[in-house]
Design a protein around this motif. Structure first.
Motif, PDB file in Angstrom:
ATOM      1  N   THR A  35       1.757   1.540   0.918  1.00  0.00           N
ATOM      2  CA  THR A  35       1.483   2.173   2.215  1.00  0.00           C
ATOM      3  C   THR A  35       1.828   3.650   2.191  1.00  0.00           C
ATOM      4  OG1 THR A  35       1.947   0.080   3.351  1.00  0.00           O
ATOM      5  CG2 THR A  35       1.956   2.083   4.680  1.00  0.00           C
ATOM      6  N   LEU A  39      -1.062   6.486   2.474  1.00  0.00           N
ATOM      7  CA  LEU A  39      -0.966   7.336   3.661  1.00  0.00           C
ATOM      8  C   LEU A  39      -0.703   8.791   3.273  1.00  0.00           C
ATOM      9  CD1 LEU A  39      -0.888   7.537   6.747  1.00  0.00           C
ATOM     10  CD2 LEU A  39       1.556   7.027   6.635  1.00  0.00           C
ATOM     11  N   THR A  43      -3.423  11.964   3.787  1.00  0.00           N
ATOM     12  CA  THR A  43      -3.125  13.029   4.753  1.00  0.00           C
ATOM     13  C   THR A  43      -2.706  14.333   4.086  1.00  0.00           C
ATOM     14  OG1 THR A  43      -0.858  12.169   4.967  1.00  0.00           O
ATOM     15  CG2 THR A  43      -2.486  11.415   6.583  1.00  0.00           C
TER      16      THR A  43
END
Length: 232
Positions: A35, A39, A43
């Motif tokens: 995760t 993520l 980003t």
């Protein structure tokens, strides 16, 4: 004075506990690693990915520290040394530079790669111990199983013989076999975890290079590897 046999028996409960605890720990580690990495990479274009990745790597370092200590306690000897780079600067620049630490990325890889091994270790350790105990005590609870044409035991499925006494003897023998082989199996699985940790959570070359640089800079003899192996 403890003998090798008594020492091995004393290690077995700790190794078994390590393997059984490994599944929930592995689920958490795998979830955090995947995760956080996805993520963070997703980003990066809006800069938020840098602190996310840095935080994920920091979590990986913490997990690696715990893993090293547990494996060293199980085996009674230290793992090879490792080394983390010190990120210079302050604020966002320091956070960004922390992403260039190779050992932190190796720690993150360990969180992902070790997950399948944790799952297999948990299943085998549980079957060999709980299944072995259940087989050994089969005579005490076999009466509670339903009997009939549609309810066949393992022995009957293999041999076609529906003898209750033979079924009990066979299942008890299987239980004895599982319990007798549980110690070497658990020991081998724990050794596999240590081997994987030795590959990903240690780095002799980087630790030796850092020691050489520190020695050249200070003009003194290299210190033991403990200062270099501080995980946090």
């Amino acid at each position: 004075m403890s003998t090798p046999t008594s020492s091995a028996r004393g290690r077995f409960p700790r190794e078994l506990s390590f393997l059984l605890r490994g599944l929930p720990v592995g689920i958490v580690a795998f979830t955090v690693a995947v995760t956080g990495f996805v993520l963070g990479v997703g980003t990066l274009v809006i800069v938020c990915g840098v602190p996310v990745l840095a935080g994920t790597l920091r979590a990986a370092r913490g997990m690696a520290l715990v893993e090293r200590r547990e494996l060293e306690a199980l085996a009674g000897r230290p793992l090879p040394p490792h080394h983390y780079r010190v990120a210079g600067g302050t604020g966002f620049a320091r956070t960004a530079r922390s992403l260039a630490d190779p050992q932190s990325w190796r720690d993150l890889a360990h969180m992902v790669v070790s997950f399948p091994l944790r799952v297999v270790s948990f299943c085998l350790a549980l079957v060999w111990t709980v299944g072995g105990a259940g087989g050994l005590l089969y005579v005490a609870w076999a009466w509670a199983l339903p009997r009939g044409e549609d309810n066949q035991g393992l022995y009957e499925l293999i041999t076609g013989n529906d003898s209750f006494a033979a079924d009990v003897a066979f299942t008890t023998a299987v239980g004895v076999f599982l319990l007798v082989t549980a110690v070497p199996l658990v020991r081998a699985l724990a050794a596999l975890h240590r081997s994987l940790a030795s590959v990903l959570l240690t780095n002799r070359t980087a630790a030796a290079r850092a020691a050489a640089v520190a020695t050249a800079g200070s003009g003194t003899a290299a210190q033991p590897t403990e200062p270099l192996t501080a995980a946090l």
